[in-house]
Scaffold this motif. Sequence first.
Motif, PDB file in Angstrom:
ATOM      1  N   GLY A   1       0.776  -1.228   0.000  1.00  0.00           N
ATOM      2  CA  GLY A   1       0.000   0.000   0.000  1.00  0.00           C
ATOM      3  C   GLY A   1       0.808   1.279   0.000  1.00  0.00           C
ATOM      4  O   GLY A   1       0.245   2.367  -0.091  1.00  0.00           O
TER       5      GLY A   1
ATOM      6  N   ARG B   1      -3.566   4.005   2.332  1.00  0.00           N
ATOM      7  CA  ARG B   1      -3.949   2.954   3.264  1.00  0.00           C
ATOM      8  C   ARG B   1      -2.981   1.788   3.106  1.00  0.00           C
ATOM      9  O   ARG B   1      -2.858   1.215   2.019  1.00  0.00           O
ATOM     10  CB  ARG B   1      -5.375   2.468   3.031  1.00  0.00           C
ATOM     11  CG  ARG B   1      -5.832   1.503   4.117  1.00  0.00           C
ATOM     12  CD  ARG B   1      -7.259   1.034   3.960  1.00  0.00           C
ATOM     13  NE  ARG B   1      -7.384  -0.013   2.960  1.00  0.00           N
ATOM     14  CZ  ARG B   1      -8.394  -0.888   2.929  1.00  0.00           C
ATOM     15  NH1 ARG B   1      -9.341  -0.823   3.848  1.00  0.00           N
ATOM     16  NH2 ARG B   1      -8.468  -1.791   1.980  1.00  0.00           N
TER      17      ARG B   1
ATOM     18  N   SER C   1      -1.718  -2.019   4.139  1.00  0.00           N
ATOM     19  CA  SER C   1      -2.290  -3.307   4.540  1.00  0.00           C
ATOM     20  C   SER C   1      -1.178  -4.232   5.003  1.00  0.00           C
ATOM     21  O   SER C   1      -0.071  -4.191   4.461  1.00  0.00           O
ATOM     22  CB  SER C   1      -3.023  -3.960   3.365  1.00  0.00           C
ATOM     23  OG  SER C   1      -4.084  -3.153   2.901  1.00  0.00           O
ATOM     24  N   CYS C   2      -1.487  -5.052   5.952  1.00  0.00           N
ATOM     25  CA  CYS C   2      -0.555  -6.079   6.428  1.00  0.00           C
ATOM     26  C   CYS C   2      -1.330  -7.389   6.478  1.00  0.00           C
ATOM     27  O   CYS C   2      -2.168  -7.587   7.360  1.00  0.00           O
ATOM     28  CB  CYS C   2      -0.007  -5.726   7.795  1.00  0.00           C
ATOM     29  SG  CYS C   2       1.042  -7.012   8.513  1.00  0.00           S
ATOM     30  N   ALA C   3      -1.053  -8.249   5.512  1.00  0.00           N
ATOM     31  CA  ALA C   3      -1.733  -9.535   5.436  1.00  0.00           C
ATOM     32  C   ALA C   3      -0.882 -10.593   6.126  1.00  0.00           C
ATOM     33  O   ALA C   3       0.309 -10.737   5.826  1.00  0.00           O
ATOM     34  CB  ALA C   3      -1.970  -9.916   3.986  1.00  0.00           C
TER      35      ALA C   3
ATOM     36  N   ARG D   1      -8.378  -3.664  12.040  1.00  0.00           N
ATOM     37  CA  ARG D   1      -8.076  -5.047  11.679  1.00  0.00           C
ATOM     38  C   ARG D   1      -9.320  -5.714  11.140  1.00  0.00           C
ATOM     39  O   ARG D   1     -10.434  -5.424  11.578  1.00  0.00           O
ATOM     40  CB  ARG D   1      -7.514  -5.819  12.873  1.00  0.00           C
ATOM     41  CG  ARG D   1      -8.433  -5.905  14.076  1.00  0.00           C
ATOM     42  CD  ARG D   1      -7.651  -6.288  15.330  1.00  0.00           C
ATOM     43  NE  ARG D   1      -7.040  -7.608  15.196  1.00  0.00           N
ATOM     44  CZ  ARG D   1      -6.061  -8.039  15.993  1.00  0.00           C
ATOM     45  NH1 ARG D   1      -5.582  -7.259  16.934  1.00  0.00           N
ATOM     46  NH2 ARG D   1      -5.558  -9.245  15.827  1.00  0.00           N
ATOM     47  N   ASP D   2      -9.141  -6.578  10.171  1.00  0.00           N
ATOM     48  CA  ASP D   2     -10.216  -7.389   9.620  1.00  0.00           C
ATOM     49  C   ASP D   2      -9.831  -8.837   9.883  1.00  0.00           C
ATOM     50  O   ASP D   2      -9.027  -9.417   9.142  1.00  0.00           O
ATOM     51  CB  ASP D   2     -10.388  -7.110   8.127  1.00  0.00           C
ATOM     52  CG  ASP D   2     -11.577  -7.839   7.521  1.00  0.00           C
ATOM     53  OD1 ASP D   2     -11.980  -8.886   8.072  1.00  0.00           O
ATOM     54  OD2 ASP D   2     -12.089  -7.377   6.496  1.00  0.00           O
TER      55      ASP D   2
ATOM     56  N   LYS E   1     -10.156 -11.431   7.114  1.00  0.00           N
ATOM     57  CA  LYS E   1      -9.151 -11.387   6.053  1.00  0.00           C
ATOM     58  C   LYS E   1      -7.729 -11.523   6.589  1.00  0.00           C
ATOM     59  O   LYS E   1      -6.764 -11.438   5.819  1.00  0.00           O
ATOM     60  CB  LYS E   1      -9.284 -10.080   5.268  1.00  0.00           C
ATOM     61  CG  LYS E   1     -10.607  -9.936   4.522  1.00  0.00           C
ATOM     62  CD  LYS E   1     -10.646  -8.636   3.725  1.00  0.00           C
ATOM     63  CE  LYS E   1     -11.946  -8.525   2.939  1.00  0.00           C
ATOM     64  NZ  LYS E   1     -12.016  -7.262   2.155  1.00  0.00           N
TER      65      LYS E   1
ATOM     66  N   THR F   1      -5.967  -9.453   8.159  1.00  0.00           N
ATOM     67  CA  THR F   1      -5.275  -8.257   7.694  1.00  0.00           C
ATOM     68  C   THR F   1      -5.459  -7.115   8.682  1.00  0.00           C
ATOM     69  O   THR F   1      -6.536  -6.945   9.259  1.00  0.00           O
ATOM     70  CB  THR F   1      -5.814  -7.836   6.307  1.00  0.00           C
ATOM     71  OG1 THR F   1      -5.611  -8.912   5.380  1.00  0.00           O
ATOM     72  CG2 THR F   1      -5.088  -6.598   5.793  1.00  0.00           C
TER      73      THR F   1
ATOM     74  N   TYR G   1      -4.808  -2.892   8.932  1.00  0.00           N
ATOM     75  CA  TYR G   1      -4.680  -1.733   8.063  1.00  0.00           C
ATOM     76  C   TYR G   1      -4.159  -0.528   8.833  1.00  0.00           C
ATOM     77  O   TYR G   1      -4.324  -0.427  10.046  1.00  0.00           O
ATOM     78  CB  TYR G   1      -6.045  -1.369   7.460  1.00  0.00           C
ATOM     79  CG  TYR G   1      -6.686  -2.484   6.680  1.00  0.00           C
ATOM     80  CD1 TYR G   1      -7.648  -3.302   7.265  1.00  0.00           C
ATOM     81  CD2 TYR G   1      -6.319  -2.725   5.360  1.00  0.00           C
ATOM     82  CE1 TYR G   1      -8.253  -4.333   6.548  1.00  0.00           C
ATOM     83  CE2 TYR G   1      -6.910  -3.757   4.640  1.00  0.00           C
ATOM     84  CZ  TYR G   1      -7.863  -4.546   5.242  1.00  0.00           C
ATOM     85  OH  TYR G   1      -8.444  -5.568   4.533  1.00  0.00           O
TER      86      TYR G   1
ATOM     87  N   GLN H   1      -4.744   3.415   7.972  1.00  0.00           N
ATOM     88  CA  GLN H   1      -5.247   4.505   7.142  1.00  0.00           C
ATOM     89  C   GLN H   1      -4.520   5.774   7.548  1.00  0.00           C
ATOM     90  O   GLN H   1      -4.558   6.159   8.719  1.00  0.00           O
ATOM     91  CB  GLN H   1      -6.753   4.680   7.329  1.00  0.00           C
ATOM     92  CG  GLN H   1      -7.346   5.847   6.561  1.00  0.00           C
ATOM     93  CD  GLN H   1      -7.299   5.635   5.052  1.00  0.00           C
ATOM     94  OE1 GLN H   1      -7.604   4.559   4.558  1.00  0.00           O
ATOM     95  NE2 GLN H   1      -6.934   6.686   4.319  1.00  0.00           N
TER      96      GLN H   1
END
Length: 114
Positions: free
Chosen positions: A7, A18, A20-22, A70-71, A74, A76, A78, A80
């Motif tokens: 990102g 934004r 992202s960290c997966a 955090r999601d 997923k 992941t 984030y 922002q």
Amino acid sequence: VQLQASGGGLVRAGGSLRLSCAASVRVAGINPMRWYRQAPGKQRELVAGITSDGRSNYADSAKGRFTISRDNAKNTVYLQMNSLKPEDTAVYYCNAVIILKVYWGQGTLVTVSS
């Protein structure tokens, strides 16, 4: 455990990105997950962290401009980043501590032009 950060990019001052960290594992139980950054010639510094129950904390430099989230579905986390400033230019790393072992993502470069 692998953390894949993405990102980053080049943005003008005042702009947004934004990150992202997966994660290769379930993030729901990772407590906390954090974002750090390292600017050229400077030490790595904590930017923001989020606990497994969603509580967050921020460096003074990030308060009011950055939001970590955090999601869990997923796996992941984030970051922002709004109202970016040239001094936000750095490589941003995600970080997780799992059973007392520290894991780092590979970093994603954010460059903010004035």
